[in-house]
Design an enzyme around this catalytic site. Sequence first.
Site, PDB file in Angstrom:
ATOM      1  CD  GLN A   1       4.545  12.394   5.588  1.00 42.04           C
ATOM      2  OE1 GLN A   1       3.591  12.339   4.832  1.00 42.04           O
ATOM      3  NE2 GLN A   1       4.616  13.259   6.585  1.00 42.04           N
TER       4      GLN A   1
ATOM      5  CD  GLU B   1       0.687  14.867   1.618  1.00 38.55           C
ATOM      6  OE1 GLU B   1       1.410  13.876   1.804  1.00 38.55           O
ATOM      7  OE2 GLU B   1       0.469  15.720   2.508  1.00 38.55           O
TER       8      GLU B   1
HETATM    9 NI    NI Z   1       4.079  16.379   4.869  1.00 36.67          NI
END
Ligand code: NI
Length: 185
Positions: A54, A146
């Site tokens: 991310q 995650e």
């Molecule tokens: Ni996420």
Amino acid sequence: MSIRPLLKLGNPLLRRKAENVDLSSLHDPDMQQLIDDMIETMHAAHGAGLAAPQVGVNLRLAVAEVRDNPRYPGLGSLPLSVWVNPVRTILSDRIVVEMYEGCLSVPGLRGLVRRPGHVRLSAVDRFGEPFEQDFDGPLAAVVGHELDHLDGVLFVDHADSKTLTFLDEYDQFPENEKRIRVYWP
Ligand code: NI
């Protein structure tokens, strides 16, 4: 420490399968800096977790921290955790959690996702120490969310599309008991 820019849905870097962390690199100040930056970025964005892809880093590394949150009644709590090369084992396929999930890479959106509700996480911490931890209920969903990031998978891939909801609408509509449900056999 610094806050790193978050990649958003549509960025192909979110869709790669991430590489294992070379554990000797945990001695590298740049790697510890990355972990600190991920924690700071997660806190600044009020997220429950953040995976390295991310922030554009293609490594199997995630951070998570869950505090009691009025937006997620019943989510539970998880102290600040760093998961290096995490692997999930499903301990029961009969315990299932259904939860409206969100993601810092999909801002403003929530959707109902069904996941295994009893899992074991095997990982290494930021100092290179291996550990195992079992999770049930909503925290098992946090683990699933995650770890999915490390395989290029986002919650919208699993969400029932008819449940997708913007945050303002989420705050108004789903009844509390439908936001998080755990099915025990
Ligand atoms: Ni996420």
